[in-house]
Design an enzyme around this catalytic site. Structure first.
Site, PDB file in Angstrom:
ATOM      1  N   LYS A  10     -15.723  76.612  67.189  1.00 31.58           N
ATOM      2  CA  LYS A  10     -16.451  77.117  66.021  1.00 31.58           C
ATOM      3  C   LYS A  10     -17.968  76.874  66.152  1.00 31.58           C
ATOM      4  O   LYS A  10     -18.407  76.149  67.050  1.00 31.58           O
ATOM      5  CB  LYS A  10     -15.888  76.439  64.762  1.00 31.58           C
TER       6      LYS A  10
ATOM      7  N   HIS B 238     -10.409  76.016  66.209  1.00 33.67           N
ATOM      8  CA  HIS B 238      -9.238  76.650  65.601  1.00 33.67           C
ATOM      9  C   HIS B 238      -8.197  76.834  66.689  1.00 33.67           C
ATOM     10  O   HIS B 238      -8.546  77.126  67.832  1.00 33.67           O
ATOM     11  CB  HIS B 238      -9.591  78.019  65.013  1.00 33.67           C
TER      12      HIS B 238
ATOM     13  N   PHE C 242     -11.610  78.084  49.371  1.00 37.49           N
ATOM     14  CA  PHE C 242     -12.600  77.826  50.422  1.00 37.49           C
ATOM     15  C   PHE C 242     -12.882  79.054  51.292  1.00 37.49           C
ATOM     16  O   PHE C 242     -13.599  78.955  52.282  1.00 37.49           O
ATOM     17  CB  PHE C 242     -12.165  76.650  51.299  1.00 37.49           C
TER      18      PHE C 242
ATOM     19  N   ARG D 183     -11.212  66.935  66.934  1.00 38.46           N
ATOM     20  CA  ARG D 183     -11.773  66.879  65.573  1.00 38.46           C
ATOM     21  C   ARG D 183     -12.205  65.471  65.193  1.00 38.46           C
ATOM     22  O   ARG D 183     -13.210  65.293  64.502  1.00 38.46           O
ATOM     23  CB  ARG D 183     -10.759  67.449  64.583  1.00 38.46           C
TER      24      ARG D 183
ATOM     25  N   TYR E 142      -9.136  85.694  59.171  1.00 39.04           N
ATOM     26  CA  TYR E 142      -8.594  84.676  58.265  1.00 39.04           C
ATOM     27  C   TYR E 142      -7.998  85.297  56.993  1.00 39.04           C
ATOM     28  O   TYR E 142      -7.930  84.617  55.964  1.00 39.04           O
ATOM     29  CB  TYR E 142      -9.677  83.671  57.875  1.00 39.04           C
TER      30      TYR E 142
ATOM     31  N   ASN F 280     -14.637  72.090  61.255  1.00 42.59           N
ATOM     32  CA  ASN F 280     -13.736  71.237  62.047  1.00 42.59           C
ATOM     33  C   ASN F 280     -13.650  71.645  63.519  1.00 42.59           C
ATOM     34  O   ASN F 280     -12.658  71.415  64.187  1.00 42.59           O
ATOM     35  CB  ASN F 280     -12.355  71.152  61.391  1.00 42.59           C
TER      36      ASN F 280
ATOM     37  N   GLU G 202      -3.247  86.782  66.620  1.00 43.47           N
ATOM     38  CA  GLU G 202      -4.638  86.330  66.786  1.00 43.47           C
ATOM     39  C   GLU G 202      -5.207  86.740  68.140  1.00 43.47           C
ATOM     40  O   GLU G 202      -6.375  87.125  68.230  1.00 43.47           O
ATOM     41  CB  GLU G 202      -4.705  84.807  66.606  1.00 43.47           C
TER      42      GLU G 202
ATOM     43  N   THR H 172      -6.190  69.122  60.821  1.00 41.03           N
ATOM     44  CA  THR H 172      -7.208  70.043  60.285  1.00 41.03           C
ATOM     45  C   THR H 172      -8.366  69.287  59.632  1.00 41.03           C
ATOM     46  O   THR H 172      -9.528  69.622  59.821  1.00 41.03           O
ATOM     47  CB  THR H 172      -6.556  70.971  59.224  1.00 41.03           C
TER      48      THR H 172
ATOM     49  N   ARG I  75      -2.760  72.042  69.614  1.00 38.69           N
ATOM     50  CA  ARG I  75      -2.882  71.420  68.288  1.00 38.69           C
ATOM     51  C   ARG I  75      -2.959  69.899  68.403  1.00 38.69           C
ATOM     52  O   ARG I  75      -3.634  69.243  67.605  1.00 38.69           O
ATOM     53  CB  ARG I  75      -1.719  71.876  67.389  1.00 38.69           C
TER      54      ARG I  75
HETATM   55  P1  CMP Z   1      -8.511  76.486  60.825  1.00 37.19           P
HETATM   56  O1  CMP Z   1      -7.503  75.807  61.668  1.00 37.19           O
HETATM   57  O2  CMP Z   1      -9.525  77.326  61.514  1.00 37.19           O
HETATM   58  O3  CMP Z   1      -7.748  77.386  59.736  1.00 37.19           O
HETATM   59  C1  CMP Z   1      -8.259  77.647  58.441  1.00 37.19           C
HETATM   60  C2  CMP Z   1      -9.495  76.863  58.158  1.00 37.19           C
HETATM   61  O4  CMP Z   1      -9.807  76.719  56.795  1.00 37.19           O
HETATM   62  C3  CMP Z   1      -9.296  75.430  58.622  1.00 37.19           C
HETATM   63  O5  CMP Z   1      -9.279  75.375  60.021  1.00 37.19           O
HETATM   64  C4  CMP Z   1     -10.454  74.725  57.934  1.00 37.19           C
HETATM   65  O6  CMP Z   1     -11.637  74.786  58.685  1.00 37.19           O
HETATM   66  C5  CMP Z   1     -10.624  75.558  56.687  1.00 37.19           C
HETATM   67  N1  CMP Z   1     -10.206  74.764  55.522  1.00 37.19           N
HETATM   68  C6  CMP Z   1      -8.981  74.319  55.241  1.00 37.19           C
HETATM   69  N2  CMP Z   1      -9.018  73.602  54.096  1.00 37.19           N
HETATM   70  C7  CMP Z   1     -10.304  73.613  53.672  1.00 37.19           C
HETATM   71  C8  CMP Z   1     -10.972  73.050  52.562  1.00 37.19           C
HETATM   72  N3  CMP Z   1     -10.326  72.333  51.652  1.00 37.19           N
HETATM   73  N4  CMP Z   1     -12.300  73.273  52.440  1.00 37.19           N
HETATM   74  C9  CMP Z   1     -12.957  74.017  53.358  1.00 37.19           C
HETATM   75  N5  CMP Z   1     -12.368  74.574  54.445  1.00 37.19           N
HETATM   76  C10 CMP Z   1     -11.061  74.365  54.589  1.00 37.19           C
END
Ligand code: CMP
Length: 140
Positions: free
Chosen positions: A11, A117, A59, A104, A51, A114, A128, A93, A87
């Site tokens: 990211k 992905h 969010f 992470r 997404y 984070n 994807e 996450t 993962r």
């Molecule tokens: P990712 O694995 O890319 O998939 C969806 C993304 O949403 C996740 O990583 C986070 O970066 C984001 N995400 C999930 N929960 C939250 C949250 N509470 N606030 C902001 N971003 C979020």
């Protein structure tokens, strides 16, 4: 054990922190082969499509604004249990909950930024990968 493919995105925070090489090294060291890779600056609309499953989340705007804020590195990884392996390397996450030594835990500031992905299941991996790569781009 089965050979799988998964989609990885480093990211904008990972690119800004100059940890792309470190992250790719973790993938390769863990036995994941890079089948395809590109660095792109996605538009907000492209991120919204990727997404879409999160469109109803509070969010969503923050997520899509962040993911379109700078370049990302997108790759297709292949290997034994590639989805779970990726993962495991990424960690939870929410970086506050990520195991020590994961990507992470090492590089992410908070859940909204984070660093990486990774696809969460074979079906989502296929969708994807197809979102970003034509079959002819899986060159390795
Ligand atoms: P990712 O694995 O890319 O998939 C969806 C993304 O949403 C996740 O990583 C986070 O970066 C984001 N995400 C999930 N929960 C939250 C949250 N509470 N606030 C902001 N971003 C979020």
């Amino acid at each position: 054990m089965s050979v799988e493919r998964t989609l990885s995105i480093i990211k904008p925070d990972g690119v800004k922190k100059s940890v792309v090489g470190n992250i790719l090294n973790r993938f390769e060291t863990a036995g994941l082969k890079i089948k395809a890779m590109k660095m792109v600056h996605l538009s907000k609309r492209e991120v919204e499509g990727f997404y879409a499953v999160h469109a109803d989340k509070g969010f969503f705007d923050e997520l899509t604004t962040f993911m379109s804020s700078g370049p990302v590195v997108i790759s297709v990884l292949e290997g034994e249990n590639a989805i779970a392996k990726n993962r495991e390397l990424m960690g939870a996450t929410d970086p506050k909950k990520a195991d020590p030594g994961t990507i992470r835990a090492d590089y992410s500031d908070y859940v909204g930024e984070n660093t990486v992905h990774g696809s969460d299941a074979p079906e989502t991996a296929a969708t994807e990968i197809a979102y970003f790569f034509a079959v002819t781009e899986l060159v390795n």
